[in-house]
Design a protein around this motif. Structure first.
Motif, PDB file in Angstrom:
ATOM      1  N   GLN A 117       3.737  -1.261  20.123  1.00 42.57           N
ATOM      2  CA  GLN A 117       3.432  -2.374  19.232  1.00 42.57           C
ATOM      3  C   GLN A 117       2.301  -3.222  19.782  1.00 42.57           C
ATOM      4  O   GLN A 117       1.487  -3.764  19.046  1.00 42.57           O
ATOM      5  CB  GLN A 117       4.678  -3.252  19.031  1.00 42.57           C
ATOM      6  N   PRO A 137       1.097  -3.181  12.584  1.00 44.66           N
ATOM      7  CA  PRO A 137       2.328  -2.405  12.694  1.00 44.66           C
ATOM      8  C   PRO A 137       2.260  -1.157  11.810  1.00 44.66           C
ATOM      9  O   PRO A 137       1.703  -1.196  10.715  1.00 44.66           O
ATOM     10  CB  PRO A 137       3.400  -3.379  12.192  1.00 44.66           C
ATOM     11  N   SER A 138       2.826  -0.063  12.276  1.00 45.40           N
ATOM     12  CA  SER A 138       2.839   1.163  11.486  1.00 45.40           C
ATOM     13  C   SER A 138       3.832   1.035  10.340  1.00 45.40           C
ATOM     14  O   SER A 138       4.901   0.438  10.492  1.00 45.40           O
ATOM     15  CB  SER A 138       3.229   2.355  12.358  1.00 45.40           C
ATOM     16  N   PRO A 139       3.501   1.596   9.165  1.00 46.67           N
ATOM     17  CA  PRO A 139       4.422   1.515   8.029  1.00 46.67           C
ATOM     18  C   PRO A 139       5.680   2.335   8.272  1.00 46.67           C
ATOM     19  O   PRO A 139       5.644   3.378   8.914  1.00 46.67           O
ATOM     20  CB  PRO A 139       3.594   2.082   6.862  1.00 46.67           C
ATOM     21  N   LEU A 140       6.790   1.858   7.742  1.00 47.13           N
ATOM     22  CA  LEU A 140       8.072   2.552   7.870  1.00 47.13           C
ATOM     23  C   LEU A 140       8.489   3.189   6.555  1.00 47.13           C
ATOM     24  O   LEU A 140       9.612   3.674   6.422  1.00 47.13           O
ATOM     25  CB  LEU A 140       9.145   1.567   8.351  1.00 47.13           C
ATOM     26  N   GLN A 141       7.605   3.134   5.551  1.00 49.69           N
ATOM     27  CA  GLN A 141       7.853   3.756   4.260  1.00 49.69           C
ATOM     28  C   GLN A 141       6.511   4.190   3.674  1.00 49.69           C
ATOM     29  O   GLN A 141       5.484   3.977   4.288  1.00 49.69           O
ATOM     30  CB  GLN A 141       8.568   2.795   3.306  1.00 49.69           C
ATOM     31  N   CYS A 175       3.987  -0.460   1.194  1.00 48.51           N
ATOM     32  CA  CYS A 175       4.614  -1.791   1.170  1.00 48.51           C
ATOM     33  C   CYS A 175       3.603  -2.734   0.518  1.00 48.51           C
ATOM     34  O   CYS A 175       2.887  -3.469   1.190  1.00 48.51           O
ATOM     35  CB  CYS A 175       4.978  -2.241   2.582  1.00 48.51           C
ATOM     36  N   THR A 227       0.324  -3.198   5.345  1.00 48.03           N
ATOM     37  CA  THR A 227       0.900  -2.331   6.399  1.00 48.03           C
ATOM     38  C   THR A 227       0.104  -1.051   6.636  1.00 48.03           C
ATOM     39  O   THR A 227       0.477  -0.253   7.502  1.00 48.03           O
ATOM     40  CB  THR A 227       2.371  -1.918   6.126  1.00 48.03           C
TER      41      THR A 227
END
Length: 229
Positions: free
Chosen positions: A22, A28-32, A35, A95
């Motif tokens: 981080q 931050p890297s996307p988690l989906q 966004c 994101t």
């Protein structure tokens, strides 16, 4: 006991790896999949709250930016006009760690020394010629510079002071830049130092620049306009 110690060490290593990843990431890297920024939300987060995916449309990823159209550089005291497409203008960028800028330069115009605190920049010249460069951090302060022609590409590392100047007294220039953040930020050095609100003490600046205070006072009295829109 040895097994417990090994487990603790492994857990610590994993936590350290996550924190380190981080720390070195621009965004931050996307988690989906996406966004899309919900600009109507009053919740404060590092970035923007996600819009409900059920109400996301193609329009959230589209902007009729007209980047093919020349921008006005006559109103700029430095002879340039930066058109930045970031997450505030294109919510779908949220994101994704990227943004875009078109930069127009008048003859002898420049994008003055500045820095992007959250992004590396890659720039390509579409029309004309540019003299570009960046300066490394203390104590070397080494200048890396190059004259770019149409189609040439140059990279400005994140956080380093850099500039672009159109050396042609007769023809304008145009460039497109990609930046590794949805919101790269820009700190124009002269504006920040001499146009801060409230002003930095002239005692401080006179000592820093090794000039008389009246010189600092004159610089602070100028109108430090922003060339971004």
């Amino acid at each position: 006991m040895a097994s417990f110690s090994s487990s603790c060490f492994l857990l610590f290593a994993v936590i350290l790896a996550v924190i380190s990843s981080q720390a070195i990431a621009s965004d931050p890297s996307p988690l989906q999949d996406f966004c899309v920024a919900d600009n109507s939300s009053h919740v404060l987060v590092n970035g923007f709250v996600c819009k409900d995916p059920k109400v996301v449309t193609a329009e959230d990823f589209f902007l009729a930016a007209k980047l093919d159209m020349p921008r006005d550089t006559k109103m700029s005291k430095v002879g340039s006009n930066v058109t930045l497409i970031n997450v505030m203008k294109l919510p779908g960028l949220n994101t994704l760690g990227i943004s875009l800028a078109r930069i127009d330069y008048a003859p002898l115009g420049e994008n003055p020394p500045h820095t992007h605190p959250r992004a590396t920049e890659i720039l390509t010249v579409l029309e004309g010629t540019l003299y570009v460069g960046f300066v490394t951090s203390n104590t070397d302060n080494k200048l890396f510079s190059k004259v770019l022609n149409k189609g040439d590409v140059f990279v400005f590392p994140q956080g380093l002071i850099h500039f672009q100047f159109n050396p042609n007294p007769y023809k304008p220039a145009v460039a497109i830049a990609g930046l590794s953040s949805q919101n790269p930020g820009a700190i124009t050095i002269a504006n920040a130092v001499f146009g801060s609100k409230p002003m930095i003490s002239d005692d401080v600046l006179a000592k820093a620049f090794q000039v008389e205070k009246k010189t600092v006072d004159w610089l602070q009295a100028q109108f430090w306009a922003d060339n971004h829109n």
